[in-house]
Design an enzyme around this catalytic site. Structure first.
Site, PDB file in Angstrom:
ATOM      1  N   VAL B 115       2.496 -13.482 -10.788  1.00 20.89           N
ATOM      2  CA  VAL B 115       3.844 -13.352  -9.848  1.00 20.89           C
ATOM      3  C   VAL B 115       3.301 -12.654  -8.446  1.00 20.89           C
ATOM      4  CG1 VAL B 115       5.668 -13.182 -11.502  1.00 20.89           C
ATOM      5  CG2 VAL B 115       4.117 -11.107 -11.351  1.00 20.89           C
ATOM      6  N   CYS B 120       0.357  -3.846  -8.043  1.00 19.35           N
ATOM      7  CA  CYS B 120       1.073  -2.859  -6.979  1.00 19.35           C
ATOM      8  C   CYS B 120       2.514  -3.040  -7.387  1.00 19.35           C
ATOM      9  CB  CYS B 120       0.483  -2.747  -5.856  1.00 19.35           C
ATOM     10  SG  CYS B 120       1.467  -1.672  -4.805  1.00 19.35           S
ATOM     11  N   SER B 226      -7.236  -6.223 -10.537  1.00 16.53           N
ATOM     12  CA  SER B 226      -7.590  -5.588 -11.707  1.00 16.53           C
ATOM     13  C   SER B 226      -6.587  -5.558 -12.851  1.00 16.53           C
ATOM     14  CB  SER B 226      -8.218  -4.217 -11.424  1.00 16.53           C
ATOM     15  OG  SER B 226      -7.164  -3.304 -10.863  1.00 16.53           O
ATOM     16  N   LEU B 267      -1.798  11.527 -14.523  1.00 12.50           N
ATOM     17  CA  LEU B 267      -1.263  12.568 -14.051  1.00 12.50           C
ATOM     18  C   LEU B 267       0.321  12.028 -13.485  1.00 12.50           C
ATOM     19  CD1 LEU B 267      -2.400  15.274 -13.560  1.00 12.50           C
ATOM     20  CD2 LEU B 267      -2.862  15.093 -10.977  1.00 12.50           C
ATOM     21  N   GLU B 284      -9.291  14.073 -21.780  1.00 12.87           N
ATOM     22  CA  GLU B 284     -10.236  13.657 -20.647  1.00 12.87           C
ATOM     23  C   GLU B 284     -11.545  14.050 -21.281  1.00 12.87           C
ATOM     24  OE1 GLU B 284      -9.967  13.059 -17.155  1.00 12.87           O
ATOM     25  OE2 GLU B 284     -12.092  12.923 -17.574  1.00 12.87           O
ATOM     26  N   HIS B 539       9.277  21.793  15.178  1.00 13.36           N
ATOM     27  CA  HIS B 539       9.702  22.808  14.499  1.00 13.36           C
ATOM     28  C   HIS B 539      10.976  22.779  14.083  1.00 13.36           C
ATOM     29  CE1 HIS B 539       9.155  27.225  12.911  1.00 13.36           C
ATOM     30  NE2 HIS B 539      10.634  27.228  13.604  1.00 13.36           N
TER      31      HIS B 539
END
Lengths: 467, 571
Positions: B115, B120, B226, B267, B284, B539
């Site tokens: 597709v 991503c 990937s 994470l 880990e 600011h």
């Protein structure tokens, strides 16, 4: 900020060392002689910082420190910073605990050069702790208590010692209690609440220890502590022979728990709806299958469970005052009086389990309850409670809603009554009165009414009960 | 979230868990992969500077002639071409290259076997951002303390799993349509099928069962991306043992999920799962969590993102065997000490997410036809993304961008590489400075970084003999952050005090991912601290965290007398 940090974490020669710290003069002199036990000072992390709060110690007493390793996290007026050690050695004594505040330049820990000096350093820290200006800010425990949920329904603990059953978790991976399987949050809580996981019985999936088990254990432990000293003479007193008049007898742990739950129930807005149910058909059924070990309690529990399955809202509870908690299973708790208190063994998944299994399960639970061997998940997982005083001839009564559940049903005796039927005849029928107390935040009058209607239908035509 | 966006056709994942690899090897690879996104290129810095200093401006045509002799043996390239540029893989990398190619007037085609949008858009950054948006809002609503401090009252927040999953899925299809339409409207041909290189400047494509077509192009870009990397011994069933591909569909929210790998994929998912009520156990292989991040940022992140949440962790261990839940048994995970290789523990959890990095997807590309040998699956390229063959020679007219070359496994890096290649083939030499490419982890709060970490900078400084300084500012001193009641955070600048060069910037705090670009642009344009510190920031905004950071850096007086803005440096 970084370079300030580096100089402020003081080696024995630095400038701050020389500024006399009130009350610690003698100590620092002796340190200079030995020079092997160093003090760790509260560093100045910014130019405006006058005192710092210890966020956390990253090392424990006795840990080896290498140069440059982070030892402690300090919160200043601007940021949380790691403080590194500038010497090698062993963290001998922590003088300001986590949460404590210390002025800049005061000692917060001692660093021993060798392992042998740890004891010496410890002694030193104790002798100086009186003069230390550090003060501990207590803020953590308060929050904990607020978030602690109501531990169980009517009676959370059977007896103070029995709740804590070592290694009885049934988790397949626990290797007979050798390995403890606890969820990450349960582990975290256990550490905070100082609960030994080895003594907690898991009620999670596959017997895993989950957060609520730890909370229950902590609450039970708190109960034990509270009751411990005054209770012991009371237990020694001859209770069995009767009650000694004119004495004040403190609650047992169980009674304490009941008391707490009863008071807690006052914060729940409850209301009651009653119903009269004809039990002729149920009585007939009971007579028929009694020989197979079926009990009336099991039949009532089963009927209630089937009705609950059709009215899930009656099986909810309101945990936080803001939401419905729809329970995934229907667990019928049945109140049982045992000497000096009461307990609510739970028939789990009563809607799914067949009546014969349910009856056997009930017998097993009652035996266990008498022997005070019920596991927490066998008495505190109820989602709906039944209380039956019919055997005493009580025709109607009113029950208090156990915290953490949505409804409780008080069942009176089934008695013959003269009844006028719709076709204008008069006859005698067996009838019992039930009275449901419910939390009106989640269960409304109409909900309860239609639930009772369904229940009456099931009991008056009980063929479904034996399916 | 996922480093890269490219095509990944339906190939069983097990292909990539190469059977012969020992667990140790598999994990060393994992570590490498995680570093790819954030670090690898940084380590290769010196090599790049070298290539830059010897930069010779010549056109692509010029050097192609020089090396064509070696390619001759592979057959004669066609004389006229169907296209100027063919891109294999329509992920974000391929898309970026295609758009730029059209802008440069090239006749362009893009081949996609799956597709449009690649990892991503379909299985990575995009759907994960949808989940993270939900988790961020849940976190806010659930934080009674935070709400109270703002004076807000919110009744119990809850969520509908399917609704959340739909949001992620809808977002992916929306972005996918946008991407497809943007290419169609520009006249880019989208060729459907698996692309295979059959010879120089020649690509075959086609769907299974249909006859293949062969197209020719003057230049070819490989952008095949990937797939999730699954170490040996781990059995993925897609239900209880899953990769990011499955997790993004959010088919379940387990009570207890183990996440193997604490890089940014792991994470981010820990952020999602804990916000939705799961408890998480990290596994880990390295000695500390979040090994890819600057150590100081990692430490702070651990204090905020791990310790107060329902998360525990095992570090320095390999998950050598993971068995999916079956017959009423939970997922079992066998842990082995990373150093001693001794069995250490067995975990029983409800689900396991494998987030051990990503493997290049280069199978079936026909690399053997052009004498290219992959290195651990990656296609070897030079700093201009030109593909290198087995003999170390450059292959003319063939480029590889994105995850497939492994230089920096990030979607926007792939796109930047693609644009760089198009620049080269249209006659302008261009080398991408990977050190100016920012990376972000969209936890709450976010983590972002660009350039070197402090240890890397110090190592480089020692080698090259310059001084390194570090400046830090806290979000606790920022008005906007305090107004939001989100004062937790740190920005860190690593720089050369002798000339004011920015070596790296790391941010942990509210909207860190959006804040990093001021620093990454400065690095890309070669702006020095002594110049950027005079730039004005509105600011009160979060950008003042960086303003303060630049102002707090101490650049030596000698550097201040130099010319204000140095020439943009391409490194």
């Amino acid at each position: 900020m970084a370079h300030i940090l580096q100089t402020s974490f003081l080696p024995s020669t630095s400038t701050l060392r020389r500024t006399p710290i009130p009350g610690s003069k003698a100590k620092s002199r002796s340190l200079q002689v030995k020079a092997k036990i160093r003090e760790i000072f509260m560093p100045a992390l910014s130019s405006t910082m006058t005192e710092g709060k210890i966020v956390s110690w990253m090392k424990s007493e006795g840990d080896k420190l290498s140069k440059g390793e982070s030892v402690v996290v300090v919160e200043s007026d601007k940021a949380d910073m790691d403080v590194e050690s500038f010497h090698e050695g062993f963290l001998a004594a922590i003088m300001v605990e986590e949460g404590g505040v210390a002025p800049v330049g005061s000692a917060i820990a001692l660093l021993a050069e060798t392992e042998d000096e740890i004891a010496e350093a410890k002694a030193k820290s104790q002798s100086s702790s009186g003069s230390s200006s550090a003060r501990v800010v207590e803020e953590k425990p308060k929050q904990k208590q607020e978030s602690e949920p109501a531990v169980s329904a009517v009676a959370p603990t059977v007896s103070s010692t029995k709740t804590v059953v070592v290694g009885s978790a049934v988790h397949p991976a626990s290797e007979g209690g050798k390995r403890i399987v606890a969820s990450p949050y349960a582990k975290k809580l256990a550490k905070e609440l100082k609960v030994d996981l080895g003594t907690v019985v898991g009620t999670g999936p596959l017997g895993r220890i989950v957060a609520k088990d730890v909370e229950a254990a902590a609450a039970a432990a708190a109960g034990v502590v509270a009751a411990a000293s005054p209770a012991s003479p009371a237990i020694a007193a001859p209770v069995a022979s009767g009650i000694e008049l004119g004495t004040v007898v403190p609650f047992t742990t169980m009674q304490g728990a009941v008391s707490k739950n009863m008071v807690e129930s006052l914060s729940v807005p409850t209301f009651r709806v009653g119903y009269t149910i004809t039990t002729d058909a149920l009585d007939a059924l009971y007579k028929k299958i009694k020989s197979k070990g079926v009990t009336m309690t099991a039949l009532l529990a089963k009927a209630t469970a089937l009705a609950l399955a059709l009215h899930p809202v009656i099986n909810t509870c309101c945990r936080d005052g803001n939401s419905f908690t729809y329970n995934s299973s229907i667990n019928i708790a049945v109140a049982v009086a045992i000497d000096g208190g009461l307990i609510t063994p739970v028939l789990q998944d009563a809607d799914k389990v067949d009546i014969y299994t349910l009856s056997r399960k009930w017998k097993e639970l009652v035996d266990k309850a008498r022997a005070k061997q019920l596991q927490p998940h066998e008495y505190n997982t109820g989602t709906f409670t039944l209380s039956n005083l019919g055997m005493f001839g009580v025709d109607r009564f009113d029950a208090i809603l156990p915290p953490g559940t949505g409804a409780i049903m008080a069942v009176g005796a089934s008695q013959p009554a003269v009844v006028a039927s719709k076709d204008c005849r008069i006859g005698v029928k067996n009838q019992m009165q039930v009275n449901v107390t419910a939390d009106h935040r989640v269960i409304y009058g109409a909900d309860l009414a239609s639930f009772l209607q369904t229940l009456a239908k099931i009991i008056e035509d009980p063929k479904d009960l034996t399916l | 979230m996922h480093s890269i966006c490219s095509q990944a056709t339906t190939v069983p994942i097990s292909n990539f868990a190469s059977g012969s690899r020992s667990p140790a090897l598999a994990f060393s690879k994992q570590v490498n992969l995680r570093f790819c996104g954030l670090r690898k290129e940084a380590f290769g810095f010196s090599g790049l500077t070298h290539s830059c200093s010897s930069r010779v401006p010549f056109s692509s045509r010029g050097y192609s002639k020089k090396i064509s002799a070696s390619a001759e043996s592979n057959g004669t390239p066609p004389k006229s071409f169907d296209y100027d540029l063919i891109i294999i893989g329509a992920g974000v990398g391929g898309h970026g290259a295609a758009l730029h190619a059209v802008e440069k007037g090239l006749k362009t085609a893009i081949i996609e076997g799956d597709v449009v949008g690649g990892t991503c858009v379909n299985r990575g950054c995009v759907p994960s951002k949808a989940l993270l948006a939900v988790s961020g809002k849940m976190r806010e609503l659930q934080s009674e303390h935070h709400m109270k401090a703002l004076g807000l009252q919110v009744s119990a927040a809850g969520y509908d799993r399917q609704g959340v999953a739909d949001h992620a899925n809808n977002l992916a299809s929306k972005i996918r349509n946008n991407l497809t339409n943007s290419m169609k409207s520009l006249g880019i041909d989208i060729l459907t099928g698996v692309g295979t290189i059959v010879g120089p400047q020649k690509v075959k494509f086609g769907k299974v069962g249909l006859p293949d077509s062969i197209v020719t192009a003057k230049d070819i870009i490989i952008a095949t991306g990937s797939v999730p990397f699954v170490p040996k011994g781990i059995e993925v069933d897609g239900k209880t043992v899953i990769t990011s591909d499955h997790a993004l569909k959010l088919e379940s929210v387990p009570d207890w999920i183990a996440i193997v790998g604490s890089g940014y994929i792991g994470l981010e998912f820990s952020d999602v799962y804990t916000a939705l009520g799961s408890e998480v156990t990290f596994i880990e292989a390295l000695d500390q969590l979040m090994p890819g991040f600057d150590p100081e940022i990692g430490k702070l992140a651990q204090r905020v993102l791990i310790n107060p949440r329902k998360i525990d962790y095992h570090t320095g261990v390999f998950a050598t065997k993971i068995t999916p839940a079956k017959d009423g048994k939970p997922v079992t995970i066998e842990l082995v000490d990373a150093k001693t290789k001794e069995p250490k523990d067995t975990l029983e959890v409800d689900a396991a997410l494998i987030a051990t990095g990503r493997s290049p997807f280069t199978n079936g590309l026909g690399l053997e036809n052009i004498n290219v040998v992959t290195q651990r699956g990656f296609i070897p390229v030079d700093e201009r993304m030109r593909v290198i063959d087995a003999n170390g020679n450059l292959i003319p007219h063939l480029y590889c961008i994105g995850d497939a070359n492994g230089k920096m496994m990030l979607a926007h890096a792939a796109s930047a590489q693609g644009i760089s290649v198009v620049e080269q083939v249209t006659g302008r030499d261009h080398v991408l400075n990977h050190l100016s490419i920012p990376a972000a982890c969209f936890t709450h709060p976010e983590i972002s970084m660009v350039g070197l970490t402090e240890p890397q900078a110090r190592e480089k400084a020692e080698k090259e003999g310059f001084e390194v300084s570090v400046a830090k500012t806290s979000f606790k001193a920022n008005t906007k952050a305090l107004a939001e009641n989100e004062g937790e955070g740190l920005a860190k600048l690593i720089y050369r005090p002798d000339n004011g060069e920015i070596l790296g910037v790391h941010i942990f705090g509210l909207h860190a991912a959006d804040l990093i670009h001021e620093a990454s642009n400065a690095i890309a344009l070669g702006t020095r601290i002594q110049d950027i510190k005079f730039a004005v920031h509105a600011h009160p905004t979060l950008s003042e965290v960086l303003d303060e950071l630049f102002k707090s850096a101490k650049v030596k007086a000698a550097a201040l007398n130099h010319a204000p803005v140095s020439e943009p440096v391409a490194v």
